[in-house]
Design a protein around this motif. Structure first.
Motif, mmCIF file in Angstrom:
data_model
loop_
_atom_site.group_PDB
_atom_site.id
_atom_site.type_symbol
_atom_site.label_atom_id
_atom_site.label_comp_id
_atom_site.label_asym_id
_atom_site.label_seq_id
_atom_site.Cartn_x
_atom_site.Cartn_y
_atom_site.Cartn_z
ATOM 1 N N TYR A 240 35.006 36.823 42.136
ATOM 2 C CA TYR A 240 36.342 37.324 42.496
ATOM 3 C C TYR A 240 37.298 37.175 41.318
ATOM 4 C CZ TYR A 240 40.919 37.655 44.628
ATOM 5 O OH TYR A 240 42.212 38.024 44.895
ATOM 6 N N TYR B 134 37.821 34.695 51.162
ATOM 7 C CA TYR B 134 36.803 33.656 50.929
ATOM 8 C C TYR B 134 37.266 32.699 49.836
ATOM 9 C CZ TYR B 134 32.745 31.263 49.203
ATOM 10 O OH TYR B 134 31.906 30.266 48.786
ATOM 11 N N THR B 135 37.809 33.272 48.748
ATOM 12 C CA THR B 135 38.252 32.430 47.628
ATOM 13 C C THR B 135 39.391 31.510 48.050
ATOM 14 O OG1 THR B 135 37.622 34.230 46.180
ATOM 15 C CG2 THR B 135 38.942 32.504 45.201
ATOM 16 N N LEU C 85 36.511 39.046 49.801
ATOM 17 C CA LEU C 85 36.290 38.080 48.726
ATOM 18 C C LEU C 85 37.527 37.238 48.487
ATOM 19 C CD1 LEU C 85 34.431 39.696 45.704
ATOM 20 C CD2 LEU C 85 33.893 37.558 46.826
ATOM 21 N N LYS C 86 38.687 37.880 48.608
ATOM 22 C CA LYS C 86 39.947 37.174 48.368
ATOM 23 C C LYS C 86 40.132 36.081 49.421
ATOM 24 C CE LYS C 86 44.793 37.903 47.449
ATOM 25 N NZ LYS C 86 45.889 38.861 47.347
ATOM 26 N N ARG D 162 27.449 50.392 45.485
ATOM 27 C CA ARG D 162 28.082 49.203 44.885
ATOM 28 C C ARG D 162 27.182 47.986 45.025
ATOM 29 N NH1 ARG D 162 34.145 49.838 44.731
ATOM 30 N NH2 ARG D 162 34.193 47.623 44.307
ATOM 31 N N TYR E 88 38.159 40.843 40.148
ATOM 32 C CA TYR E 88 39.263 41.385 40.939
ATOM 33 C C TYR E 88 40.638 40.855 40.555
ATOM 34 C CZ TYR E 88 35.752 43.524 43.875
ATOM 35 O OH TYR E 88 34.714 44.276 44.319
ATOM 36 N N PRO F 54 30.683 33.582 44.547
ATOM 37 C CA PRO F 54 31.701 34.563 44.946
ATOM 38 C C PRO F 54 33.080 34.267 44.375
ATOM 39 C CG PRO F 54 30.452 33.812 46.850
ATOM 40 C CD PRO F 54 30.072 32.928 45.715
ATOM 41 N N VAL F 55 33.401 32.978 44.203
ATOM 42 C CA VAL F 55 34.707 32.611 43.654
ATOM 43 C C VAL F 55 34.795 33.070 42.201
ATOM 44 C CG1 VAL F 55 36.244 30.694 43.122
ATOM 45 C CG2 VAL F 55 34.906 30.656 45.214
ATOM 46 N N TRP G 4 44.334 31.315 37.929
ATOM 47 C CA TRP G 4 43.327 31.037 38.959
ATOM 48 C C TRP G 4 42.381 29.926 38.524
ATOM 49 C CZ3 TRP G 4 42.209 32.467 43.944
ATOM 50 C CH2 TRP G 4 43.097 33.364 44.531
ATOM 51 N N SER H 162 37.873 44.189 47.986
ATOM 52 C CA SER H 162 37.973 42.816 47.513
ATOM 53 C C SER H 162 38.650 41.885 48.499
ATOM 54 C CB SER H 162 38.738 42.785 46.187
ATOM 55 O OG SER H 162 40.103 43.046 46.439
#
Lengths: 54, 328
Positions: free
Chosen positions: B131, A9-10, A6-7, B235, B135, B127-128, B144, A3
């Motif tokens: 995530y 990117y966020t 992705l982290k 995955r 995650y 993707p945001v 968030w 992850s």
């Protein structure tokens, strides 16, 4: 951990979201005719304007 | 829908009146029909919803109907010299709009810009949302989401103007790069073009894409992903064959929520495009307010509405396979 990409990117996306908002207070302290760098620091003037000080 | 609710209410009222008659309580037989109707539950129900129904009709339907009606009327100058919308219903303005080169070009640009914006917004937002849903620990998710929505607490116009400040000819990027000596002349590739428009709109509509996708991702049963991997999928293949198809309803919602308002966006082309890249809403504004051609302006608005509706319906129909699966 998978992850982490992705982290990052966020976080980059959040910086993109916040970019204009961060600039708002920065340019509040600018006392230039045009909105551009370098800042001409005249902190009192823009903040005085709403109260009639010019 | 109204008709059905009315039928149900009427049926209930009938049932009640027959019951009470059987009990010998209701002695009144016959009487004027309006008086009897005012005793029914259907009437009571209608009376209960009538203030809101009336409000909806006045606030939502009336302006829309006016625009549709104006679109088929003509602009003329009255005896007192004022521009008015006159009666004979014609297709004149609609023909002007659908055959005019200017209108076609600007409508095509509006569609192109909003399709690019939709693509950019949804691709960047997915993707945001993924995530945050998959995650981020459950107790931090609302934090968030909160972080994502904070930038949208300021006015839309202020945010758009700040993008002009960032990307403009004398903007932050250009003056920053000039002062550090990386470039000797201000970059023109980043201002007053479609790219700048798309970037600004993709920023402005970001939460409208993130939130619906997040909601759909939250609803996905995590055991399905586990099952996918237990059955030997990688995955990435699990994501492509399980997560992505299940998240399509959210993606469709995000696409529609972003696409429909951006076609009619007015502030961004005006500020970011510098007046050089007018979109359909700017055209409507010019006709309606500056030229005072309300009939022609309405014809453009109705045409734009029809085109947006057609594109949206085609998009939903193309993806109905995924929507059926979601409702089961």
């Amino acid at each position: 951990m998978k992850s982490s990409g992705l982290k990052y990117y966020t976080i980059a996306y959040l910086i993109f979201l916040y970019a204009p908002i961060i600039l708002l207070p920065v340019f509040a302290f600018n006392d230039n005719k045009i909105i551009a760098f370098p800042l001409k620091c005249g902190m009192t003037k823009p903040f005085g304007a709403p109260f009639g000080h010019r | 829908m109204w008709k059905k609710a009315f039928q149900i209410a009427t049926a209930c009222a009938k049932l009640r009146s027959t019951k009470s008659m059987a009990g010998g309580q209701l002695t009144m037989s016959g009487g004027a029909a309006p008086a009897r109707f005012s005793q029914t539950e259907a009437f009571k129900g209608l009376r209960l919803i009538s203030p809101t129904l009336l409000y909806c009709l006045i606030v939502m339907a009336a302006p829309l109907l006016t625009v549709v009606l104006y679109a088929f009327m003509t602009d003329t100058v009255s005896e007192t010299g004022q521009k008015i919308v006159a009666w004979p219903l014609t297709f004149e303005n609609m023909v002007t709009v659908w055959t005019g080169k200017v209108y076609q070009t600007i409508m095509a640009r509006s569609l192109m810009v909003s399709m690019l914006v939709t693509l950019a917004t949804v691709l960047l937002a997915f993707p945001v949302a993924y995530y945050v849903s998959f995650y981020v620990p459950a107790h931090r998710k609302s934090l968030w989401l909160f972080l994502i929505t904070i930038p949208f607490w300021t006015s839309y116009v202020v945010r758009v103007f700040l993008w002009k400040v960032i990307l403009g000819y004398n903007g932050v990027i250009n003056s920053g790069l000039l002062s550090t000596g990386i470039i000797s002349e201000p970059l023109q590739a980043i201002n007053y073009n479609v790219g700048a428009l798309v970037m600004t709109l993709a920023h402005a509509y970001a939460p409208f894409a993130i939130l619906p996708i997040f909601v759909v991702l939250e609803k996905i049963d995590r055991s399905l992903l586990e099952a996918g991997q237990d059955l030997g999928e990688s995955r990435i293949m699990t994501f492509l064959r399980v997560t992505l198809p299940l998240s399509v309803p959210g993606i469709i919602a995000a696409v529609l929520i972003v696409f429909i308002p951006t076609v009619g966006d007015y502030v961004t082309p005006d500020l970011i495009g510098g007046g050089k890249l007018p979109m359909i809403a700017n055209m409507i504004e010019v006709q309606m307010l500056k030229q005072n051609n309300r009939a022609l302006g309405s014809a453009i608005a109705v045409s734009a509405m029809l085109i947006v509706a057609a594109v949206s319906i085609i998009f939903v129909l193309l993806n109905r396979r995924y929507l059926k699966g979601a409702s089961r």
